[in-house]
Write an enzyme that holds these catalytic residues in place. Sequence first.
Site, PDB file in Angstrom:
ATOM      1  CB  CYS A  79       2.501   7.164   3.930  1.00 47.23           C
ATOM      2  SG  CYS A  79       2.772   5.833   5.104  1.00 47.23           S
TER       3      CYS A  79
ATOM      4  CB  CYS B 252      -0.272   0.044   9.285  1.00 46.99           C
ATOM      5  SG  CYS B 252       0.762   1.403   9.506  1.00 46.99           S
TER       6      CYS B 252
ATOM      7  CB  CYS C  94       3.082  -4.160  16.494  1.00 46.73           C
ATOM      8  SG  CYS C  94       4.795  -3.617  16.429  1.00 46.73           S
TER       9      CYS C  94
ATOM     10  CB  SER D 119       6.455   3.002  16.542  1.00 47.61           C
ATOM     11  OG  SER D 119       6.286   3.527  15.251  1.00 47.61           O
ATOM     12  CG  LEU D 120       7.895   5.130  23.437  1.00 50.51           C
ATOM     13  CD1 LEU D 120       9.230   4.405  23.418  1.00 50.51           C
ATOM     14  CD2 LEU D 120       8.050   6.476  24.164  1.00 50.51           C
ATOM     15  CG  HIS D 121       3.072   2.515  19.821  1.00 50.11           C
ATOM     16  ND1 HIS D 121       2.802   3.761  19.296  1.00 50.11           N
ATOM     17  CD2 HIS D 121       3.362   1.727  18.754  1.00 50.11           C
ATOM     18  CE1 HIS D 121       2.924   3.716  17.967  1.00 50.11           C
ATOM     19  NE2 HIS D 121       3.263   2.518  17.629  1.00 50.11           N
TER      20      HIS D 121
ATOM     21  CB  CYS E  91       0.229  -3.335  13.499  1.00 47.99           C
ATOM     22  SG  CYS E  91       0.678  -2.864  11.824  1.00 47.99           S
TER      23      CYS E  91
ATOM     24  CD  GLU F  14      -2.463  -1.135   2.770  1.00 49.91           C
ATOM     25  OE1 GLU F  14      -2.523  -0.072   3.429  1.00 49.91           O
ATOM     26  OE2 GLU F  14      -2.954  -2.200   3.146  1.00 49.91           O
TER      27      GLU F  14
ATOM     28  CG  ASN G 100      -6.947   4.368  11.833  1.00 53.09           C
ATOM     29  OD1 ASN G 100      -8.047   4.906  11.806  1.00 53.09           O
ATOM     30  ND2 ASN G 100      -5.862   4.906  11.316  1.00 53.09           N
TER      31      ASN G 100
ATOM     32  CB  CYS H  64       5.376  -6.076   9.053  1.00 57.03           C
ATOM     33  SG  CYS H  64       6.427  -5.340  10.322  1.00 57.03           S
TER      34      CYS H  64
ATOM     35  N   GLY I   9       5.620  -2.578   6.836  1.00 59.17           N
ATOM     36  CA  GLY I   9       6.997  -3.050   6.961  1.00 59.17           C
ATOM     37  C   GLY I   9       7.821  -2.250   7.941  1.00 59.17           C
ATOM     38  CD  GLU I  10      11.288  -1.201  11.707  1.00 59.06           C
ATOM     39  OE1 GLU I  10      10.227  -0.815  12.214  1.00 59.06           O
ATOM     40  OE2 GLU I  10      12.278  -0.442  11.570  1.00 59.06           O
TER      41      GLU I  10
ATOM     42  CB  SER J 203       8.166   5.628  11.113  1.00 59.28           C
ATOM     43  OG  SER J 203       7.531   5.208  12.294  1.00 59.28           O
TER      44      SER J 203
HETATM   45  N1  SAH Z   1       7.477  -0.354  11.289  1.00 62.76           N
HETATM   46  C1  SAH Z   1       7.579   1.061  11.364  1.00 62.76           C
HETATM   47  C2  SAH Z   1       6.814   1.816  10.295  1.00 62.76           C
HETATM   48  C3  SAH Z   1       5.464   1.310   9.881  1.00 62.76           C
HETATM   49  S1  SAH Z   1       4.141   1.459  11.024  1.00 62.76           S
HETATM   50  C4  SAH Z   1       7.179   1.537  12.753  1.00 62.76           C
HETATM   51  O1  SAH Z   1       6.808   0.713  13.579  1.00 62.76           O
HETATM   52  O2  SAH Z   1       7.275   2.727  13.029  1.00 62.76           O
HETATM   53  C5  SAH Z   1       3.734   3.167  11.041  1.00 62.76           C
HETATM   54  C6  SAH Z   1       3.056   3.624  12.316  1.00 62.76           C
HETATM   55  O3  SAH Z   1       1.667   3.236  12.341  1.00 62.76           O
HETATM   56  C7  SAH Z   1       3.673   3.042  13.551  1.00 62.76           C
HETATM   57  O4  SAH Z   1       3.766   4.026  14.535  1.00 62.76           O
HETATM   58  C8  SAH Z   1       2.664   1.980  13.914  1.00 62.76           C
HETATM   59  O5  SAH Z   1       2.779   1.611  15.244  1.00 62.76           O
HETATM   60  C9  SAH Z   1       1.361   2.678  13.583  1.00 62.76           C
HETATM   61  N2  SAH Z   1       0.180   1.813  13.469  1.00 62.76           N
HETATM   62  C10 SAH Z   1       0.121   0.505  13.173  1.00 62.76           C
HETATM   63  N3  SAH Z   1      -1.144   0.053  13.205  1.00 62.76           N
HETATM   64  C11 SAH Z   1      -1.919   1.104  13.532  1.00 62.76           C
HETATM   65  C12 SAH Z   1      -3.341   1.276  13.742  1.00 62.76           C
HETATM   66  N4  SAH Z   1      -4.192   0.274  13.593  1.00 62.76           N
HETATM   67  N5  SAH Z   1      -3.777   2.511  14.088  1.00 62.76           N
HETATM   68  C13 SAH Z   1      -2.903   3.550  14.208  1.00 62.76           C
HETATM   69  N6  SAH Z   1      -1.586   3.446  14.022  1.00 62.76           N
HETATM   70  C14 SAH Z   1      -1.082   2.227  13.692  1.00 62.76           C
END
Ligand code: SAH
Length: 363
Positions: A104, A353, A115, A225-227, A118, A91, A310, A111, A172-173, A202
């Site tokens: 983007c 994503c 996580c 991406s800390l979360h 995701c 995508e 999301n 991936c 992807g990462e 990212s």
């Molecule tokens: N792998 C990389 C880049 C891709 S993900 C990373 O982890 O940063 C891009 C961002 O979208 C990351 O911050 C990821 O945690 C976030 N993301 C993934 N799924 C999501 C969702 N369902 N809603 C909102 N953000 C999401």
Amino acid sequence: MKPVLFSFNDAELQKFVMDMGEPKFRAAQIRDWLQRGAPDAASMKNLPANLREKLDLVAQTLPVKIVKKLQSGDGETTKFLLELNDAEQIECVLMRTTYGNSVCVSSQAGCAMGCKFCASTLLGLKRNLTPDEIYSQILVAQWELRNGDVKIRANGDANNNDVSHIVVMGTGEPLQNTENVIGFLERANSELNISWRRMTVSTCGIVPGIYDLIKWGRPINLAVSLHAPTDELRSTIMPINNKYKIAEVLTAADEFTNLHNRQLMIEYILLGKKDKNGETILYNCTPEYAETLSKLLTGKNCMVNLIPWNAVDERDFVSPSGNAVHRFQDILIKNGIHTRIRRERGTDIGSACGQLRLNNKKD
Ligand code: SAH
């Protein structure tokens, strides 16, 4: 499989054209169209009609083909589902913003990071994308800006038909495919004139990958991406945290941003859960966690992007209420942490994503 014109170098493209009985200069015309993102030879207006037809029969232009194009209701966001030559799908998203046109891009098909919130990782990692495949996503967006139906234009940018910003934040990462991502960014800089400061990578926190970026030395932006503000909590949603702890990730990220005098971007998704009575409870965004996050980030040159989650059907989180999001932000602000709530874009077209790719597989 048809050969991909975009992947030929100049000599190869010339040979291809001459083998078709055409004069050499056609190669330069074709190259120009490829660089503009022409989806097929039929679009290459200065080629004779019979050559356009022949070319479309024997070759394809880019290494990605548009399978689906979705336009958000407000016209600001266009999302593409693209197919690669081995039928893998990826995508990319074009966002028309007040500061420019941002794309983007995906760096991998699928991936491996796992996580828990995701969609991209649900089917695992298929493979790394090549620099050509990542670059082509920009060209698809560039073509759309110039030739698509949407006439919304970004404000305040002289070249507002151009892609001006790149975020490597799709599926992807990127730091598991660092070499190809760097190859792609180098080309975007030299061939599309996109400056380093308008590029963002990212990562979920691959520490050696951050040091690779430091070695590379270009002053791009880094997002982490800390979360979650504690290792205990983060490990429950991001398996990579078992390998690289928060302190290590932030040390590497600080080193990167200090080197280039950039502000570190911290991504923080806000997650809720349903308790057994069906009530929403906050998962990583309680007021206590806001305080812990503030302590963790105090003194750092960073900006926290708060992202309401999301929804993804396969995942058992929920999005917390707007009130909870604002309460979380207020605490960070009170503690002097720069923070903003990421405006949700394209939720009507499944812009989280990996959602589009996943849903297409389920269809
Ligand atoms: N792998 C990389 C880049 C891709 S993900 C990373 O982890 O940063 C891009 C961002 O979208 C990351 O911050 C990821 O945690 C976030 N993301 C993934 N799924 C999501 C969702 N369902 N809603 C909102 N953000 C999401």
